[in-house]
Design an enzyme around this catalytic site. Structure first.
Site, PDB file in Angstrom:
ATOM      1  N   GLU A 276      -3.919  -4.993  -6.772  1.00 43.43           N
ATOM      2  CA  GLU A 276      -3.162  -3.869  -6.022  1.00 43.43           C
ATOM      3  C   GLU A 276      -2.526  -4.400  -4.859  1.00 43.43           C
ATOM      4  O   GLU A 276      -2.649  -4.141  -3.774  1.00 43.43           O
ATOM      5  CB  GLU A 276      -4.294  -2.786  -5.394  1.00 43.43           C
ATOM      6  CG  GLU A 276      -4.852  -2.176  -6.494  1.00 43.43           C
ATOM      7  CD  GLU A 276      -5.648  -1.047  -5.982  1.00 43.43           C
ATOM      8  OE1 GLU A 276      -6.115   0.168  -6.467  1.00 43.43           O
ATOM      9  OE2 GLU A 276      -6.469  -1.369  -4.966  1.00 43.43           O
ATOM     10  N   THR A 277      -1.697  -5.561  -5.333  1.00 44.28           N
ATOM     11  CA  THR A 277      -0.872  -6.324  -4.250  1.00 44.28           C
ATOM     12  C   THR A 277       0.670  -5.598  -4.303  1.00 44.28           C
ATOM     13  O   THR A 277       1.568  -5.590  -5.165  1.00 44.28           O
ATOM     14  CB  THR A 277      -0.604  -7.870  -4.382  1.00 44.28           C
ATOM     15  OG1 THR A 277      -1.956  -8.263  -4.429  1.00 44.28           O
ATOM     16  CG2 THR A 277       0.295  -8.484  -3.363  1.00 44.28           C
TER      17      THR A 277
END
Length: 687
Positions: free
Chosen positions: A328-329
């Site tokens: 989840e970057t």
């Protein structure tokens, strides 16, 4: 002799039991006094007539190889047997003789740093004279000792060990539990009692999620601002972390730390804003969800920082695997910042995924130098990465299979997320490597096992045990036992017994509910409140977030925090309903049992409503108290119609299904456990 649907069902069940490879172990025997309550189920188990009677003269010890770790494991097992039996057994083993009741024979110490290749197999033979445990390693002996503890059972006015022969080894080498201590800090005593529970059900990896947007939880002496500015003062000292590693090793459990990067890194960047991709946060994040701050993959300073930090951490955590997160970057700078875009162009990185793969490659080089293997969540899967990484799948089994097809080792966590508040039976049937998976024999070897995931948004030290246990024990069986062990009803029967054993180790998953209900009601008189609470459970993390908008600052002291996920009522009513519907007119026993169940629920409500008048926090579930009698009355009516073989009035079914629809809408952040069973009963009624 009358043969109805019930008889056919029972005959089929008996035949299936007869054909099962462990069939002889599934039922109690007058000769053996053996009831199979083991979790996880052994790979091979046979039972013979007889029993070993336990007395205060119980003697034990290791023959041949021994060391302090083995001696401690044996003495710990005997201490648990003492607690189960009340026998005054000495806690220090003497020199064992051939007449000793328990002889432990171990080939050697095993690995200096326990690894994924550690031999955990054991054999356990119990006769009427003695028990003999054999294992190649100390860890294997530990697994066998846990089986021995579970085998202790009452017989008459004493306790016995049944005469059995067990040859056992795990199906998967990696059987983990991940606890997120970043969003809510968990004290050391919580970690240690969790490790005790893990050992009891043969889990072997404690995945310690130590950094998050909401907190940096491990002391760094090289970069002290990480905890000084990023932890609210809630972190583990290096000495405490070393103690946890030693505590886990003494129980045959590896500790794999996770340091989230490059995303989920707000706590890093509060302390060291120069590491940010662009903007830097001014404080640690209180809200949950995905942050858009990230470490800068384009700066050499970032990698020098990570190198120094990870070098320091490998001095604390000796395991050869280290988790970098990687999920989840979503940094907007990776799509818009001219400097970062220029770097991407110069390095022929076409998009943010390629930039993250570059970051992962650089971090991997650091880990290789430190003699560590990289683990990361699904997002790290990229053809640019060498095959010497482990991909942990949270997206689903398909992602895991895809990784194996590309040659990557993998772990499954999808299907084992405890914050989804799903029942144990649902988790239990999720298999990391089903026989139907379209993988070659070599690709199948790449699936190392799985990990239970306990994310920390909506739990604290008071409630965590009830969120982890006993459901994790059911998943532990999926990781250890043969794929064919899938009887959900029998799992629940055994889970009830093991749950009590886990409480005896110091876990609070059973006592926490009563303590919380007493605090909510302000009285010790909670018998009816307990009954009412027994048919309610928390909604999932996502549902609660939508209804309550929880944050790190939310006080977790509400009714939803008191009740347990998947309480016994769910399976109890499911089992009663299924039995009754097989032949509703043949046996009045099931009708009476169902009616008593529903009537007990109805009877609990007046006292609960009275307590709500003096407890504002209880009024949050006022609507549930109004709905329960109506739902339970619908259950009684349905049972009576079916038992009598009569039709309901026209429109009855529609009105009751409308009640169910209303009860399934959000209220009080809790849901009823018996809705599916009630639906089945109503659907079976004719109008």
């Amino acid at each position: 002799m009358k043969t109805g649907p019930r008889s056919a069902f029972l005959c089929a069940a008996a035949m299936a039991l007869f054909l099962s490879p462990t069939a002889f172990s599934q039922q109690p025997s007058a000769d053996t006094m053996f009831v199979n309550n083991l979790i996880p189920q052994p790979a091979n188990l046979s039972v013979a007539p007889g029993r070993l009677v336990l007395t205060s003269q119980f003697s034990y010890g290791a023959t041949g190889f021994t060391n302090a770790r083995l001696d401690s494991a044996i003495e710990s097992a005997v201490a648990q047997i003492k607690l189960k039996t009340g026998l005054e057994i000495p806690l220090h083993a003497g020199s064992p003789t051939s007449s000793a009741e328990l002889l432990v024979s171990v080939g050697g110490p095993g690995e200096a740093v326990q690894s994924i290749d550690e031999d955990e197999s054991y054999s356990l033979t119990i006769t009427s004279a003695h028990a003999e445990l054999k294992a190649s390693t100390v860890v294997g002996a530990m697994r066998g000792l846990q089986t021995l503890i579970q085998l202790v059972q009452p017989a008459g006015d004493g306790y016995v060990l049944p005469t059995v022969a067990i040859n056992d080894s795990p199906r998967f080498p990696w059987r983990g539990l991940m606890i997120d201590c970043g969003r809510h800090f968990e004290p050391i005593d919580v970690i240690k009692r969790t490790i005790d529970g893990m050992a009891a059900v043969k889990l072997n990896v404690f995945h310690w999620h130590l950094t998050e947007d909401q907190g940096f939880r491990i002391e760094s002496k090289v970069f002290p601002k990480l905890t000084a500015m990023g932890s609210d003062g809630l972190f583990y000292t290096q000495q405490e972390a070393l103690e946890v590693v030693a505590y886990a090793r003494a129980r045959g459990i590896r500790v794999v730390p996770e340091f989230e990067m490059p995303g989920h890194s707000t706590a890093w960047l509060v302390a060291y804003p120069e590491l940010a991709s662009g903007r830097a946060p001014s404080s640690i994040r209180r809200q949950f969800g995905v942050s858009d701050f990230a470490l800068d993959p384009t700066r050499e300073e970032t990698y020098r920082f990570i190198d120094r930090f990870l070098t320091e951490m490998t001095g604390i955590f000796p395991d050869t695997y280290l988790h970098i997160g990687g999920d989840e970057t979503v940094s907007p700078e990776w799509k818009s910042d001219p400097r970062i875009l220029a770097f991407m162009s110069a390095h022929q990185l076409k998009d943010p995924d390629a930039l993250q793969a570059y970051f992962n490659q650089r971090v991997l080089k650091i880990l290789v130098r430190l003699h560590r293997h990289m683990i990361g969540w699904d997002e790290i899967l990229n053809p640019a990465l060498p095959k010497d990484v482990v991909v942990q799948s949270w997206r689903g089994g398909d992602s895991l299979i895809k990784g194996a097809e590309q040659g990557y080792q993998g772990l499954l966590s999808a299907g084992y997320y405890l914050d989804g508040m799903q029942p144990a039976g649902k988790h239990y049937l999720v298999d990391p490597l089903p026989s139907s998976a379209s993988l070659t024999a070599e690709q199948r070897k790449l699936i190392l096992g799985g990990e239970v995931a306990m994310w920390g948004e909506q739990l604290n030290a008071h409630t965590i045990d009830s969120r982890i246990w006993p459901r994790t024990a059911a998943i532990a069986e999926r990781f250890w036992s043969p794929e064919s062990v899938i009887d959900v009803d029998d799992m629940y029967r055994r889970l009830d017994k093991v749950s009590v054993q886990l409480e005896g180790l110091g876990l609070h998953h059973l006592t926490q509910e009563d303590a919380s209900l007493r605090e909510l009601a302000g009285t010790q008189e909670i018998e009816q409140l307990r009954r009412f609470a027994s048919v309610l459970e928390p909604v999932s993390f996502g549902e609660r977030y939508q209804q309550q908008h929880t944050s790190q600052l939310t006080v977790l002291d509400r009714f939803v925090d008191a009740v347990r996920p998947d309480p016994p009522s769910r399976h109890e009513i499911d089992l009663l309903t299924r039995k009754f519907l097989l032949a509703p007119q043949e046996d009045k026993t099931d009708q009476q049992a169902l009616n008593r169940w529903f009537e007990t629920m109805i009877a609990s409500v007046p006292a609960v409503q009275q307590q709500m008048q003096s407890s504002p926090r209880l009024t949050e579930v006022k609507l549930r108290a109004e709905q329960l009698p109506e739902l339970a009355k619908a259950g009684v009516d349905a049972v009576n119609y079916l038992s009598a073989g009569t039709k309901a009035p026209t429109g009855w079914k529609q009105s009751k299904l409308a009640l169910i629809d209303a009860a399934m809408k959000p209220a009080g952040i809790v849901r009823f456990t018996f809705i599916d069973s009630l639906k089945s009963l109503i659907a079976a009624v004719q109008e």
